[in-house]
Design an enzyme around this catalytic site. Structure first.
Site, PDB file in Angstrom:
ATOM      1  N   ASN A  10       6.419  -3.957 -14.573  1.00  0.00           N
ATOM      2  CA  ASN A  10       6.479  -4.738 -13.327  1.00  0.00           C
ATOM      3  C   ASN A  10       6.762  -3.778 -12.183  1.00  0.00           C
ATOM      4  O   ASN A  10       7.891  -3.316 -12.028  1.00  0.00           O
ATOM      5  CB  ASN A  10       7.575  -5.809 -13.466  1.00  0.00           C
ATOM      6  CG  ASN A  10       7.760  -6.618 -12.188  1.00  0.00           C
ATOM      7  OD1 ASN A  10       7.001  -6.457 -11.231  1.00  0.00           O
ATOM      8  ND2 ASN A  10       8.765  -7.482 -12.184  1.00  0.00           N
ATOM      9  N   TRP A  11       5.727  -3.492 -11.407  1.00  0.00           N
ATOM     10  CA  TRP A  11       5.867  -2.502 -10.335  1.00  0.00           C
ATOM     11  C   TRP A  11       6.593  -3.075  -9.114  1.00  0.00           C
ATOM     12  O   TRP A  11       6.869  -2.338  -8.165  1.00  0.00           O
ATOM     13  CB  TRP A  11       4.482  -1.958  -9.933  1.00  0.00           C
ATOM     14  CG  TRP A  11       3.794  -1.193 -11.021  1.00  0.00           C
ATOM     15  CD1 TRP A  11       4.280  -0.913 -12.285  1.00  0.00           C
ATOM     16  CD2 TRP A  11       2.478  -0.607 -10.974  1.00  0.00           C
ATOM     17  NE1 TRP A  11       3.349  -0.191 -13.002  1.00  0.00           N
ATOM     18  CE2 TRP A  11       2.236   0.007 -12.219  1.00  0.00           C
ATOM     19  CE3 TRP A  11       1.478  -0.538  -9.993  1.00  0.00           C
ATOM     20  CZ2 TRP A  11       1.044   0.674 -12.520  1.00  0.00           C
ATOM     21  CZ3 TRP A  11       0.286   0.118 -10.274  1.00  0.00           C
ATOM     22  CH2 TRP A  11       0.088   0.728 -11.532  1.00  0.00           C
ATOM     23  N   LYS A  12       6.837  -4.379  -9.113  1.00  0.00           N
ATOM     24  CA  LYS A  12       7.535  -5.048  -7.999  1.00  0.00           C
ATOM     25  C   LYS A  12       6.886  -4.658  -6.664  1.00  0.00           C
ATOM     26  O   LYS A  12       5.679  -4.462  -6.608  1.00  0.00           O
ATOM     27  CB  LYS A  12       9.037  -4.737  -8.050  1.00  0.00           C
ATOM     28  CG  LYS A  12       9.620  -5.127  -9.411  1.00  0.00           C
ATOM     29  CD  LYS A  12      11.120  -5.177  -9.453  1.00  0.00           C
ATOM     30  CE  LYS A  12      11.561  -5.584 -10.859  1.00  0.00           C
ATOM     31  NZ  LYS A  12      13.007  -5.774 -10.978  1.00  0.00           N
ATOM     32  N   GLU A  98      13.722 -12.608  -9.404  1.00  0.00           N
ATOM     33  CA  GLU A  98      13.656 -12.320  -7.960  1.00  0.00           C
ATOM     34  C   GLU A  98      12.906 -13.422  -7.222  1.00  0.00           C
ATOM     35  O   GLU A  98      13.212 -13.723  -6.066  1.00  0.00           O
ATOM     36  CB  GLU A  98      13.035 -10.935  -7.747  1.00  0.00           C
ATOM     37  CG  GLU A  98      14.027  -9.843  -8.143  1.00  0.00           C
ATOM     38  CD  GLU A  98      13.430  -8.583  -8.740  1.00  0.00           C
ATOM     39  OE1 GLU A  98      12.230  -8.317  -8.535  1.00  0.00           O
ATOM     40  OE2 GLU A  98      14.180  -7.863  -9.441  1.00  0.00           O
ATOM     41  N   GLU A 168      15.433 -11.883 -19.249  1.00  0.00           N
ATOM     42  CA  GLU A 168      15.933 -10.859 -18.329  1.00  0.00           C
ATOM     43  C   GLU A 168      17.274 -11.316 -17.761  1.00  0.00           C
ATOM     44  O   GLU A 168      17.306 -12.083 -16.795  1.00  0.00           O
ATOM     45  CB  GLU A 168      14.943 -10.652 -17.173  1.00  0.00           C
ATOM     46  CG  GLU A 168      13.573 -10.198 -17.624  1.00  0.00           C
ATOM     47  CD  GLU A 168      12.823  -9.472 -16.506  1.00  0.00           C
ATOM     48  OE1 GLU A 168      12.479  -8.310 -16.731  1.00  0.00           O
ATOM     49  OE2 GLU A 168      12.624 -10.040 -15.435  1.00  0.00           O
ATOM     50  N   GLY A 174      17.740  -3.855 -12.523  1.00  0.00           N
ATOM     51  CA  GLY A 174      17.860  -2.871 -11.455  1.00  0.00           C
ATOM     52  C   GLY A 174      19.273  -2.362 -11.238  1.00  0.00           C
ATOM     53  O   GLY A 174      19.554  -1.698 -10.240  1.00  0.00           O
ATOM     54  N   SER A 214      16.805  -2.983 -16.888  1.00  0.00           N
ATOM     55  CA  SER A 214      17.177  -1.582 -17.024  1.00  0.00           C
ATOM     56  C   SER A 214      16.746  -0.961 -18.360  1.00  0.00           C
ATOM     57  O   SER A 214      17.472  -0.154 -18.938  1.00  0.00           O
ATOM     58  CB  SER A 214      18.682  -1.399 -16.803  1.00  0.00           C
ATOM     59  OG  SER A 214      19.049  -1.844 -15.506  1.00  0.00           O
ATOM     60  N   GLY A 235      10.966  -2.640 -15.206  1.00  0.00           N
ATOM     61  CA  GLY A 235      10.829  -2.504 -13.758  1.00  0.00           C
ATOM     62  C   GLY A 235      10.788  -1.040 -13.370  1.00  0.00           C
ATOM     63  O   GLY A 235       9.770  -0.366 -13.517  1.00  0.00           O
ATOM     64  N   GLY A 236      11.917  -0.531 -12.912  1.00  0.00           N
ATOM     65  CA  GLY A 236      11.992   0.825 -12.367  1.00  0.00           C
ATOM     66  C   GLY A 236      11.331   1.895 -13.224  1.00  0.00           C
ATOM     67  O   GLY A 236      10.574   2.735 -12.708  1.00  0.00           O
TER      68      GLY A 236
HETATM   69  P1  13P Z   1      14.503  -2.971 -14.050  1.00  0.00           P
HETATM   70  O1  13P Z   1      13.846  -2.422 -15.297  1.00  0.00           O
HETATM   71  O2  13P Z   1      14.263  -2.143 -12.841  1.00  0.00           O
HETATM   72  O3  13P Z   1      15.923  -3.309 -14.287  1.00  0.00           O
HETATM   73  O4  13P Z   1      13.755  -4.366 -13.738  1.00  0.00           O
HETATM   74  C1  13P Z   1      13.608  -5.286 -14.753  1.00  0.00           C
HETATM   75  C2  13P Z   1      12.693  -6.350 -14.286  1.00  0.00           C
HETATM   76  O5  13P Z   1      13.041  -7.144 -13.432  1.00  0.00           O
HETATM   77  C3  13P Z   1      11.354  -6.421 -14.877  1.00  0.00           C
HETATM   78  O6  13P Z   1      10.707  -7.593 -14.509  1.00  0.00           O
END
Ligand code: 13P
Length: 250
Positions: A10-12, A98, A168, A174, A214, A235-236
């Site tokens: 997920n590149w957000k 989010e 999640e 994050g 994370s 995510g990150g």
């Molecule tokens: P992180 O891996 O940055 O914590 O994000 C998780 C996430 O929200 C994936 O959708």
């Protein structure tokens, strides 16, 4: 029963077009012919089609991070499921925390979005999970049960064959705070039980449940080694091709 692991990136709301294409190429070089697991990239809307084109012919899949629940109309700024499908996407995130906390997606809206994804022929990745306060007050199971019931309780089982769930915990997103493999497994086992209550044991056994929050190259193996953890939503760490590849290899 063997469930094929599914790893999402997920590149957000990160990257520009050039960086997104570079990342897609880097991921393709490392994972384009991956077998034994499904890998799905979730770029921001403007990069969907370019990323689809960049990974075409590989085993990588592309999905959107959200969709609107209507198929068309006067909804300025929104993007409909059929549009996402038409540019070559196969998946869509629904109910990411989010979206719930920043954009006000309620359980009812998430349910409508999930139906819209199915109607458009997209695989919905339904995201659920508790807030830190909810975990502290021992409401984790209750929150997950409520979110599942609201999103899929009323949908006929036969329509949910491809559904993916992403657990999640919001406090782990994050923040660098990951649920321990045991903490995550406990909730995943509960979610699978709840899926069985709602749609039967065969459905529950076949449905993939990803963990997100994370996930990194260094903690992926411990999490993915748990019996009810069938993949990760990253995510990150999905913004770094090499680290993302490490997670998939785990
Ligand atoms: P992180 O891996 O940055 O914590 O994000 C998780 C996430 O929200 C994936 O959708």
């Amino acid at each position: 029963m063997a469930r094929v692991p599914v790893i999402g990136g997920n590149w957000k709301m990160h990257l520009g077009l050039g960086e997104a294409l570079q990342l897609a190429s880097d991921v393709r070089n490392r994972l384009g012919s991956v077998r034994g697991s499904e890998v799905v990239l979730f770029p921001p809307f403007p990069f969907l089609k370019p990323v689809v084109d960049r990974v075409e012919g590989s085993n990588l899949r592309v999905g959107a991070q959200d969709l609107h629940f209507e198929t068309s109309g006067a909804f300025t700024g929104a993007v409909a499921g059929p549009m996402i499908k038409s540019v070559g996407c196969t998946h869509v995130l629904v109910g990411h925390s989010e979206r719930r906390t920043v954009f006000g997606d309620t359980d009812a809206i998430v349910g409508r979005k999930l139906l819209a994804a199915l109607d458009a022929g997209l695989v919905p990745v339904l995201c659920i999970g508790e807030l830190l306060e909810e975990r502290k007050s021992n409401e984790t199971f209750r929150v997950c049960a409520r979110q599942l019931q609201a999103a899929i309780g009323a949908i006929p089982t036969g329509r949910l064959d491809d559904l993916v769930i992403a657990y999640e915990p919001v406090w782990a997103i994050g923040t660098g705070l990951t649920a321990t493999p045991e903490q995550a497994q406990e909730v995943h086992a509960y979610i699978r039980q709840k899926l069985a209550d709602l749609h039967g044991k065969a459905f529950a056994e076949a449905t993939r449940i990803q963990y997100g929050g994370s996930v990194k190259g260094s903690n992926a193996a411990g999490l993915l080694g748990q019996p009810d953890i069938d993949g990760a939503l990253v995510g990150g760490a999905s913004l770094k091709a090499e680290e993302f590849a490490q997670i998939v290899k785990a």
